[in-house]
Motif scaffolding. Structure first.
Motif: not given
Length: 145
Positions: A109, A111-113, A118-120, A122
């Protein structure tokens, strides 16, 4: 003739206004159907790497796979956080390098930081042991000498 032309223009304007109203309603509905609390529009994170096809990749035990995450221009942020759902099978470092440890399956996965939104993205990584072609518990040694 002049009247006919003005009627066409008027119909065209009415049609344009109807289309705009439909677009406004559809856009509002799309935003209100988002799963996040503030109704932000989100876009998926794409995970790219050699051999990644349809969100899946297969690698051999002991090998590595370099992944890269991308998102569109609408979502800000400073980077991605990488995680593996099954670190006994494969781990991933902060640079997106997957290390295959043992045969099995894991989900990686990204995940944006660095942003309030936030979006993911995978992918599923299958780790196989191609050295002998069989999984250890499938070897029948009952007739071995």
């Amino acid at each position: 003739m002049k009247r006919l032309k003005s009627e066409k223009v008027m119909r065209k304007n009415i049609f344009s206004k109807i289309l705009m109203a439909v677009a406004l309603v559809a856009g509002t509905w799309a935003l209100s159907s988002c799963s996040n609390e503030d109704n932000y529009w989100t876009e998926p994170v794409s995970i790219i790497g050699h051999g990644v096809v349809h969100h899946e990749a297969t690698i051999e035990v002991g090998s590595t796979l370099q992944l890269r995450a991308e998102t569109g221009i609408l979502i800000g942020g400073t980077g991605f956080e990488w995680t593996s759902t099954n670190p006994e099978v494969a781990t991933i470092d902060e640079n997106g390098l997957v290390k295959a440890l043992t045969a099995g399956e894991t989900t990686i996965i990204a995940t944006t930081t660095g942003s309030d939104i936030t979006n993911q993205g995978q992918i599923v990584v299958y780790v196989v042991n191609m050295g002998i072609g069989l999984i250890d518990d499938q070897i029948d040694q009952s007739e071995a000498e």
